[in-house]
Enzyme design. Structure first.
Site, PDB file in Angstrom:
ATOM      1  N   GLU A 249       3.573   3.455  -3.411  1.00 40.76           N
ATOM      2  CA  GLU A 249       3.149   2.686  -2.231  1.00 40.76           C
ATOM      3  C   GLU A 249       1.997   3.474  -1.615  1.00 40.76           C
ATOM      4  OE1 GLU A 249       2.959  -0.390  -0.908  1.00 40.76           O
ATOM      5  OE2 GLU A 249       4.959  -0.283  -1.797  1.00 40.76           O
ATOM      6  N   CYS A 283      -0.218   2.483   6.636  1.00 37.82           N
ATOM      7  CA  CYS A 283      -0.816   1.846   5.443  1.00 37.82           C
ATOM      8  C   CYS A 283      -1.163   0.415   5.782  1.00 37.82           C
ATOM      9  CB  CYS A 283       0.125   1.816   4.250  1.00 37.82           C
ATOM     10  SG  CYS A 283       1.368   3.043   4.248  1.00 37.82           S
TER      11      CYS A 283
END
Ligand code: UN1
Length: 496
Positions: A249, A283
């Site tokens: 990720e 993110c």
């Protein structure tokens, strides 16, 4: 005197074998030393892996519902400790208390979700093509899971990896970011109090060396990593060579599109939260704002005005809206990007500097920053900055907006503000991201839905929701033939 913390390895709290430590300081006030934590290496990982293998043998035999019961108790303890954990987290990484409370809540949600999954963990029973024969699947745990986690969600991210891994029957070695070791320490204490057998969880603090040793250890069969794309690629090479299962990720460059018919008040609240919440260190942060030309000037003026009023400070103070960056390197990186943006022709509309207030001198603060006149060619429109910097791009048609939104190497999250249902569905279909929000910013993922991105953001796996339980388990297929004769699949039924 600051406390010296330890690793949790082989059922004991012990220092790194080398005796080395690293300091953990409050990024809002670097004179505040939280503690010293082990700077671990290969030997510490080796010991943790040996113990975790034993933990795995024990834990994998515990029935799924009983594993779930432990996680439910973890959820109860996290609930009771929510305020203490939020405070500790804000002290070590800076985001405001409302956000760290949300971070704890995400861990609680994940614990309760995983607890109930212990009574499902479904396999399939499928008809066989042959008579008197059953065919079915069930899930087996993989072994030892190595988890490498970042600083920005010190509880949510480790737990959304760890709880599903544990529920599936794996043992876990956690190597948290060296910037947030204290939260992981508190988490492991909670797991042990909830009754998790000690060898099932190993906590090894440290930096790159410990992380690399974990990825390279042959007994660690599955790795889950959240962090930069560069580190993820190198982990991917090792895992590929060693045939390890890997979930990555990584970065994002998430766009919010504000169309000409959007509710601008709603979009304004959304972009302030999406771009400057967590000081832009997500993110999923809204790092690009695509404004339709008809609303561009009006919206930008309102945004700049509102963002200039955001209060910077210690996240533990009730007035604060934006905390510090995590460390000096993070602030240097933001400063470099703001300079590069302007060199490439972007216009600095707001911020672009450290705050002047003496009150903020001891922390890694940087003012919320807006760059306008950005195009897809600019580095500030393509590269992840991980700070409070928003790049504003003007567009004319929805077709352009989607093309611009997709013109980045990443594909985590995207958002569209519009009142038009047809445009909404078109955008959901055409935006190349793992997550799309309509009339909400690019952040706000919920624990019971899959989370992850495409392109250079991920490698095809999802965290969260029901999908993550597939990642932490192997599918085993069992055939039971009770016909008493040799039955040949593909052959006996189709003999001509
Ligand atoms: C991240 O952006 O690094 O989507 C994780 C959110 C959070 C998780 C974000 N629940 O807002």
């Amino acid at each position: 005197m600051a406390r010296t913390f330890k690793n949790f390895v082989d059922g004991e709290w012990i220092p790194a074998e080398s005796g080395a430590t690293l300091e953990n300081r409050n990024p809002a006030d670097t004179t505040d030393l939280i503690g010293r934590f082990p700077l671990s290496g290969r030997a510490d990982i080796r010991r943790a892996a040996r113990s975790a293998m034993q933990g795995f043998r024990l834990w994998s035999r515990v029935p799924g519902p009983a594993r779930g019961d432990v996680l439910r108790r973890v959820g109860d303890l996290l609930t009771a400790r929510k305020e203490m954990l939020a405070d500790a987290m804000t002290r070590e990484m800076g985001k405001v208390l409302a956000e760290t409370r949300g971070d704890v809540q995400e861990a609680i949600d994940t614990a309760y979700y995983a607890a109930t999954e212990g009574r499902r963990l479904f396999g399939h029973t499928v008809p066989s093509e042959l008579p008197s024969k059953w065919a079915m699947t069930y899930r087996r745990p993989i072994g030892v899971a190595g988890l490498i986690t970042p600083f920005n969600f010190p509880l949510a991210i480790p737990t959304w990896k760890m709880f599903p891994a544990l529920l599936c029957g794996n043992a876990v070695i956690l190597k948290p970011s060296e910037d947030v070791p204290h939260t992981s320490h508190l988490l492991v204490e909670t797991l042990l109090e909830a009754g998790l057998p000690p060898q099932v969880i190993q906590l090894v603090h440290g930096g790159e060396e410990a992380g690399r040793a974990l990825v390279e250890h042959p007994d660690v069969g599955v790795i889950s990593f959240t962090g930069s794309t560069a580190t993820g690629s190198s982990i991917g090479e090792t895992c590929g060579r060693m045939h390890k299962r890997l979930s990555l990720e990584m970065g994002g460059k998430n766009a919010m599109i504000v169309h000409e018919d959007a509710d601008l008040d709603l979009a304004l609240d959304g972009v302030l939260w999406g771009a400057f919440g967590t000081t832009g260190q997500r993110c999923t942060a809204t790092s690009r704002l695509l404004l339709h030309r008809k609303v561009h000037d009006r919206f930008l003026a309102r945004l700049s005005d509102a963002a200039s009023g955001l209060v910077l400070g210690d996240g533990r103070s009730a007035k604060t809206q934006v905390g510090p960056l995590i460390h000096a390197d993070a602030r240097d990186k933001v400063e470099r990007y703001v300079a590069v943006g302007q060199e490439q022709g972007a216009e600095l509309v707001l911020g672009g500097a450290r705050p002047r207030s003496r009150r903020l001198k001891a922390g890694w603060f940087y003012r919320p920053t807006i760059l306008a006149g950005v195009t897809s060619k600019h580095r500030v429109a393509r590269e992840e900055i991980f700070g409070p910097v928003l790049s504003v791009i003007r567009y004319s048609t929805m077709r352009d907006a989607i093309r611009i939104a997709n013109a980045v190497p990443y594909g985590l999250s995207s958002s569209l503000y519009t009142q038009d249902v047809n445009l909404s569905f078109r955008a959901m279909e055409e935006l190349d991201t793992g997550i799309t929000y309509i009339n909400a910013p690019t952040i706000g993922a919920e624990a019971h839905l899959p989370f992850g991105g495409i392109k250079q953001t991920g490698n095809g796996h999802r965290e969260g929701g029901w999908e993550v339980f597939d990642f932490y388990a192997e599918t085993k297929v069992c055939y039971v033939d009770y016909s008493g004769t040799l039955q040949r699949a593909q052959i006996d039924n189709y003999d001509d």
